[in-house]
Design a protein around this motif. Structure first.
Motif, PDB file in Angstrom:
ATOM      1  N   CYS A 373       0.890  -1.249   0.065  1.00 63.24           N
ATOM      2  CA  CYS A 373      -0.056  -0.101  -0.104  1.00 63.24           C
ATOM      3  C   CYS A 373       0.882   1.230   0.044  1.00 63.24           C
ATOM      4  N   ALA A 409      -9.492  -3.068  -9.033  1.00 62.63           N
ATOM      5  CA  ALA A 409      -9.983  -2.227  -7.903  1.00 62.63           C
ATOM      6  C   ALA A 409      -9.411  -2.551  -6.521  1.00 62.63           C
ATOM      7  N   PHE A 410      -8.328  -2.380  -6.557  1.00 58.57           N
ATOM      8  CA  PHE A 410      -7.460  -2.623  -5.107  1.00 58.57           C
ATOM      9  C   PHE A 410      -7.835  -1.657  -3.942  1.00 58.57           C
ATOM     10  N   GLU A 411      -8.134  -2.435  -2.985  1.00 60.20           N
ATOM     11  CA  GLU A 411      -8.299  -1.167  -1.808  1.00 60.20           C
ATOM     12  C   GLU A 411      -7.607  -1.937  -0.523  1.00 60.20           C
ATOM     13  N   CYS A 412      -6.828  -1.113   0.281  1.00 63.43           N
ATOM     14  CA  CYS A 412      -6.161  -1.650   1.292  1.00 63.43           C
ATOM     15  C   CYS A 412      -7.040  -2.182   2.578  1.00 63.43           C
ATOM     16  N   ALA A 416      -7.736   1.752   3.571  1.00 65.01           N
ATOM     17  CA  ALA A 416      -8.795   2.161   2.467  1.00 65.01           C
ATOM     18  C   ALA A 416      -8.043   2.788   1.289  1.00 65.01           C
ATOM     19  N   SER A 417      -6.803   2.522   1.308  1.00 66.84           N
ATOM     20  CA  SER A 417      -6.307   3.285   0.056  1.00 66.84           C
ATOM     21  C   SER A 417      -6.295   2.630  -0.874  1.00 66.84           C
ATOM     22  N   THR A 418      -6.340   3.276  -2.224  1.00 69.64           N
ATOM     23  CA  THR A 418      -6.419   2.646  -3.664  1.00 69.64           C
ATOM     24  C   THR A 418      -5.094   2.652  -4.323  1.00 69.64           C
ATOM     25  N   ARG A 419      -4.242   2.970  -3.624  1.00 67.19           N
ATOM     26  CA  ARG A 419      -2.800   3.138  -4.202  1.00 67.19           C
ATOM     27  C   ARG A 419      -1.942   2.309  -3.947  1.00 67.19           C
TER      28      ARG A 419
END
Length: 657
Positions: A373, A409-412, A416-419
């Motif tokens: 992340c 659609a990755f979400e930590c 909740a980060s998407t990067r």
């Protein structure tokens, strides 16, 4: 008869009658077809020996047919397979399945029509060459002459065998030893981990021994080729056999030399039951058949050092050991501590590239093997299977290393980060980075997906993963070993030995005097590489493991199966070997399929001294047979998830604690 069956209860000789019409055709070593009354079907079998029938209460079943008239199982091979299997609590048929190829009718007919093998002749020039190569190794020559057992540290330097071909010095030395053995009228067996090492031996032997006397044995051969090669090995004429781990069983006539190169390579460990390492099989073979036994390498495993320490192997390394120029590179004052290539290593690479190729070893293939992340640095995992995510190139959609799905659609799960960001650099990303740092220099990537066997002497950056390094003509002008700290972080009992072996093999590819930079690593492993004292490191490892009772100071067997089966086997083991102490057994522990299934298989480890090996193996083998018979008598007790078959492996390579 020895029935070719994976069932452990059938791993013993059976008596069969030979009908009158087959008496002239049946002979020891041939393949036949026999009935098995309990199964009500025909099975293949090997004829072990012939004899007169003893009076019995019931008549013997007749041999049904002769499959092949060729005696493919000589008695010496059966005895070796039986002894190796007994040592590992396994089946002789499992060993023979590795040693004896499947019958190929056309190859067999062609061999029979050819009329046998031609006796090899070693000319005076080849014998003079072999004597010259071995002149600097008098201890090794003495070992060959007296059929001794030896551990040999090969000189770490490349050698040109022709204007176009360069090989490791080890390949030239083993080739010379094999030629010397063949000239004496005896056979040589050379066992190597993979096809790269095999190619080096073949290049070193080219023109030194007759082509018809050099026999290849590897997985790349077709079935007819492998069977034809096996038939040549069976001939009474001596030969040189080169191949992978199963080559250690090659039933050559009058073996004068069995040599194993780089026994620490995991490719020499057999994954199939009973999982006997080529090193252990070679030790058993030498005990039974004699001949010289040589374990060679650029480094030394703790297994070999233990045998040297107890006097079972003799250290025949050169009195004056040559070593590469190893530099322990670290970041200097003012440099970023996160710099992957310190200034000293960078400068060495830049200077070396003016004269020839430079090798850069990295830990992993690909572009970005590990993603995290971008905000909280939590490892990025697949939302479907929780596998690790990686990127094939810069800006690419992350994909899972387990299921292969794209994480669009990755979400930590933590922030909740998407990067995501790259946490490590693979061979391809390293090639991109160094390609920009050295414009105009060609870049070669060598890994599992991009196999490269050799490179020429022109300037080039060769980015290779561990074990995939190509050979450079004339040797590399510099070697840069990256990601050493990451390699040492692996959860493996032998990771120090493995890293030292990877680095030593890469350092041996440098031309004499060329710098070898080990980046970012300190401690005992780095000191052993810098001072080229790998045997001392192996001795220190043995000293650390002895009080903890870790292999190879002791032998370890792993038992897996239902809890009842494992506990029964352990109870019988303690009764058979009462000298085992309370700390010998670890477990059993449950290993359920999921959190709600308590019927999952159990696992236990048994640690025992080498002196107890025979008694422990016999007890464990009897438990396997007893459990298999119980499962056959009660087939309805088999569940859909957990079976009743007890699985045992002796001398497990890595302890899963």
């Amino acid at each position: 008869m020895l029935i070719d069956s994976p069932l452990p209860q059938l791993d013993r000789p059976f008596d069969y009658a030979v009908p009158a019409e087959l008496r002239d055709d049946v002979a020891p070593g041939i393949r036949v077809r026999v009935p098995l009354r309990s199964a009500g079907r025909m099975l293949d079998a090997y004829v072990i020996e012939m004899g007169e029938a003893d009076p019995v209460d019931r008549p013997l079943s007749d041999v049904d047919a002769v499959i092949s008239p060729v005696p493919v199982l000589p008695r010496r091979l059966y005895d070796l397979a039986r002894r190796v299997a007994d040592r590992a609590a396994g089946s002789a048929t499992d060993i023979l399945r590795l040693a004896v190829p499947k019958r190929m009718v056309r190859a067999e007919k062609a061999w029979l029509a050819a009329g046998g093998a031609v006796a090899p002749v070693i000319d005076d020039a080849a014998q003079t060459w072999a004597a010259g190569v071995l002149a600097d190794q008098p201890a090794l020559v003495d070992c060959l002459d007296r059929s001794g057992r030896a551990a040999f540290d090969a000189p770490p330097e490349p050698v040109a065998v022709s204007a176009e071909v360069t090989v490791g010095s080890w390949a030239v030395l083993l080739a010379a030893a094999a030629v010397r053995t063949l000239a004496a009228g005896r056979s040589a067996v050379l066992v190597v981990p993979d096809h790269r090492d095999q190619a080096q031996l073949e290049a070193a032997l080219a023109g030194r021994a007759p082509a018809h006397a050099i026999i290849r044995n590897d997985a790349r051969q077709s079935s007819p080729e492998r069977y034809a090669a096996y038939l040549r090995v069976l001939a009474s004429e001596p030969c040189i056999v080169i191949g992978n781990r199963s080559t250690v069983y090659a039933p050559v006539h009058d073996p004068g030399l069995v040599a194993i190169w780089d026994d620490g390579d995991p490719l020499l460990g057999e994954p199939l039951s009973p999982g006997v390492h080529a090193r252990d099989a070679a030790l058993v073979r030498h005990e039974r058949e004699g001949g010289a036994l040589v374990f060679a390498g650029h480094t030394r495993t703790s297994d070999i050092e233990r045998l040297v320490g107890i006097g079972w192997l003799t250290d025949v390394s050169s009195a004056r050991r040559r070593s590469p120029r190893v530099v322990l590179s670290a970041t200097k004052e003012g440099e970023s501590r996160g710099a992957r290539v310190p200034s000293a290593a960078f400068a060495a690479a830049r200077e070396a590239l003016t004269a020839g190729p430079v090798l850069v070893q990295v830990a992993r293939p690909g572009y970005a093997p590990v993603l995290v992340c971008a905000d909280c640095r939590t490892p990025a995992r697949c939302p479907h299977c929780a596998g690790p995510l990686h990127a094939a190139r810069r800006g690419a959609v992350p994909t899972c290393g387990w299921c292969g799905r794209s994480a669009t659609a990755f979400e930590c799960p933590k922030c909740a980060s998407t990067r995501v960001r790259m946490a490590s650099s693979g061979s391809e990303r390293t090639a991109d980075d160094l390609g920009r740092a050295f414009p105009g220099i060609r870049v070669i990537v060598a890994d599992g997906e991009h196999p490269v066997l050799d490179v020429d002497e022109r300037p080039a950056l060769v980015i290779a993963t561990r074990g995939a390094e190509p050979i450079a003509r004339g040797g590399y002008r510099a070697v840069i070993l990256l990601d050493g700290d990451r390699m040492l972080q692996a959860e493996d009992l032998r990771i120090g030995e493995s890293c030292l072996r990877w680095w030593s093999n890469a350092a041996a590819l440098a031309r004499p005097g060329a710098p070898v930079h080990l980046v970012g690593v300190t401690g005992s492993v780095a000191r052993a590489l810098a001072t080229w004292t790998q045997p001392a490191y192996a001795r220190a490892e043995l000293a650390d493991r002895a009080p903890l009772r870790m292999p190879p100071t002791v032998r370890v067997a792993a038992l897996e199966g239902s809890r009842i089966a494992v506990e029964t086997a352990l109870t019988e083991l303690r009764q058979a070997v009462p000298s085992l102490d309370d700390l010998a057994v670890l477990g059993p522990v449950d290993r359920p399929v999921d959190a709600g299934d308590r019927r999952g298989p159990a696992r236990a480890l048994v640690r025992f001294d080498y002196a107890h090996g025979t008694a422990v193996a016999e007890s464990l083998r009897s438990s396997i047979v007893a459990d298999a018979l119980r499962a056959r008598k009660n087939p309805r007790t088999r569940g859909p998830v957990v079976g009743n078959t007890l699985r045992i492996r002796v001398d497990v390579p890595d302890l899963d604690l």
